[in-house]
Design a protein around this motif. Structure first.
Motif, PDB file in Angstrom:
ATOM      1  N   ILE A  44     -55.746  21.590 -10.165  1.00  0.00           N
ATOM      2  CA  ILE A  44     -54.827  22.069 -10.291  1.00  0.00           C
ATOM      3  C   ILE A  44     -55.548  23.778 -10.336  1.00  0.00           C
ATOM      4  O   ILE A  44     -55.408  24.446  -9.151  1.00  0.00           O
ATOM      5  N   ALA A  45     -56.163  23.847 -11.344  1.00  0.00           N
ATOM      6  CA  ALA A  45     -57.168  24.914 -11.540  1.00  0.00           C
ATOM      7  C   ALA A  45     -58.039  24.482 -10.395  1.00  0.00           C
ATOM      8  O   ALA A  45     -58.519  26.622 -10.023  1.00  0.00           O
ATOM      9  N   GLU A  46     -58.556  23.537 -10.218  1.00  0.00           N
ATOM     10  CA  GLU A  46     -59.389  24.292  -8.665  1.00  0.00           C
ATOM     11  C   GLU A  46     -59.346  24.472  -7.744  1.00  0.00           C
ATOM     12  O   GLU A  46     -59.829  24.737  -6.931  1.00  0.00           O
ATOM     13  N   GLY A  47     -58.225  23.072  -7.178  1.00  0.00           N
ATOM     14  CA  GLY A  47     -57.493  24.179  -5.967  1.00  0.00           C
ATOM     15  C   GLY A  47     -56.833  25.257  -5.530  1.00  0.00           C
ATOM     16  O   GLY A  47     -57.359  26.105  -4.881  1.00  0.00           O
ATOM     17  N   TYR A  48     -55.956  26.333  -6.863  1.00  0.00           N
ATOM     18  CA  TYR A  48     -56.282  27.280  -7.159  1.00  0.00           C
ATOM     19  C   TYR A  48     -57.326  28.328  -7.494  1.00  0.00           C
ATOM     20  O   TYR A  48     -56.861  29.430  -5.722  1.00  0.00           O
ATOM     21  N   HIS A  49     -58.237  28.049  -7.510  1.00  0.00           N
ATOM     22  CA  HIS A  49     -59.859  29.158  -7.172  1.00  0.00           C
ATOM     23  C   HIS A  49     -59.756  28.664  -6.408  1.00  0.00           C
ATOM     24  O   HIS A  49     -60.583  29.436  -5.273  1.00  0.00           O
ATOM     25  N   ALA A  50     -59.537  27.200  -5.060  1.00  0.00           N
ATOM     26  CA  ALA A  50     -60.615  28.033  -4.078  1.00  0.00           C
ATOM     27  C   ALA A  50     -59.525  28.219  -2.706  1.00  0.00           C
ATOM     28  O   ALA A  50     -59.981  29.447  -2.271  1.00  0.00           O
ATOM     29  N   SER A 107     -55.019   8.860 -25.832  1.00  0.00           N
ATOM     30  CA  SER A 107     -56.266   9.485 -25.631  1.00  0.00           C
ATOM     31  C   SER A 107     -56.552   9.211 -24.132  1.00  0.00           C
ATOM     32  O   SER A 107     -56.796  10.075 -23.052  1.00  0.00           O
ATOM     33  N   SER A 108     -55.645   8.479 -23.458  1.00  0.00           N
ATOM     34  CA  SER A 108     -54.951   7.999 -22.229  1.00  0.00           C
ATOM     35  C   SER A 108     -54.947   9.251 -21.420  1.00  0.00           C
ATOM     36  O   SER A 108     -54.834   9.999 -20.068  1.00  0.00           O
ATOM     37  N   VAL A 109     -53.763   8.998 -21.718  1.00  0.00           N
ATOM     38  CA  VAL A 109     -52.066  10.444 -21.152  1.00  0.00           C
ATOM     39  C   VAL A 109     -53.565  11.719 -21.474  1.00  0.00           C
ATOM     40  O   VAL A 109     -53.267  12.142 -20.993  1.00  0.00           O
ATOM     41  N   ASP A 110     -53.962  12.253 -22.499  1.00  0.00           N
ATOM     42  CA  ASP A 110     -54.627  13.619 -22.727  1.00  0.00           C
ATOM     43  C   ASP A 110     -55.817  13.662 -21.245  1.00  0.00           C
ATOM     44  O   ASP A 110     -55.848  14.771 -20.984  1.00  0.00           O
ATOM     45  N   ALA A 111     -56.332  12.581 -21.543  1.00  0.00           N
ATOM     46  CA  ALA A 111     -56.965  12.273 -20.277  1.00  0.00           C
ATOM     47  C   ALA A 111     -56.976  12.383 -19.014  1.00  0.00           C
ATOM     48  O   ALA A 111     -57.057  13.483 -18.431  1.00  0.00           O
ATOM     49  N   LYS A 112     -55.358  12.119 -18.627  1.00  0.00           N
ATOM     50  CA  LYS A 112     -54.867  12.291 -17.319  1.00  0.00           C
ATOM     51  C   LYS A 112     -54.502  13.633 -16.827  1.00  0.00           C
ATOM     52  O   LYS A 112     -54.701  14.210 -15.938  1.00  0.00           O
ATOM     53  N   ALA A 113     -53.471  13.886 -18.497  1.00  0.00           N
ATOM     54  CA  ALA A 113     -52.931  15.356 -18.119  1.00  0.00           C
ATOM     55  C   ALA A 113     -54.361  16.614 -17.690  1.00  0.00           C
ATOM     56  O   ALA A 113     -54.159  17.296 -16.731  1.00  0.00           O
ATOM     57  N   ARG A 114     -55.509  16.363 -18.458  1.00  0.00           N
ATOM     58  CA  ARG A 114     -56.503  16.886 -18.324  1.00  0.00           C
ATOM     59  C   ARG A 114     -57.458  17.289 -17.031  1.00  0.00           C
ATOM     60  O   ARG A 114     -57.470  18.081 -16.355  1.00  0.00           O
ATOM     61  N   ALA A 115     -57.285  16.083 -16.364  1.00  0.00           N
ATOM     62  CA  ALA A 115     -57.852  15.468 -15.018  1.00  0.00           C
ATOM     63  C   ALA A 115     -56.752  16.173 -13.824  1.00  0.00           C
ATOM     64  O   ALA A 115     -57.160  17.392 -13.230  1.00  0.00           O
TER      65      ALA A 115
END
Length: 67
Positions: A45-51, A32-40
């Motif tokens: 990355i997506a936010e940076g790309y869109h910005a 769960s911890s690994v999944d949360a970190k990967a999603r974050a």
């Protein structure tokens, strides 16, 4: 051909071990911890790309793209 076989065996063994680890409460917490970190990380990355895309479009004078 031999290396592909070993690669496949390694992947299968990894899945079996991960499945066994996921059966414990500590394993579920770990995954769960690994999944949360990967999603974050993916969201950052997506936010940076869109910005950056918005910045480049603004410089070029294009209208913002619809999402």
């Amino acid at each position: 051909m031999k290396s592909i076989l070993w690669f496949t065996v390694g992947v299968a063994a990894g899945f079996v071990v991960a499945h066994q680890v996921n059966q414990t409460s500590q394993g579920r917490d770990f995954f769960s911890s690994v999944d949360a970190k990967a999603r974050a990380f993916g969201n950052a990355i997506a936010e940076g790309y869109h910005a950056r895309d918005a910045e480049l479009r603004a410089e070029a004078g294009d209208a913002p793209a619809a999402r």
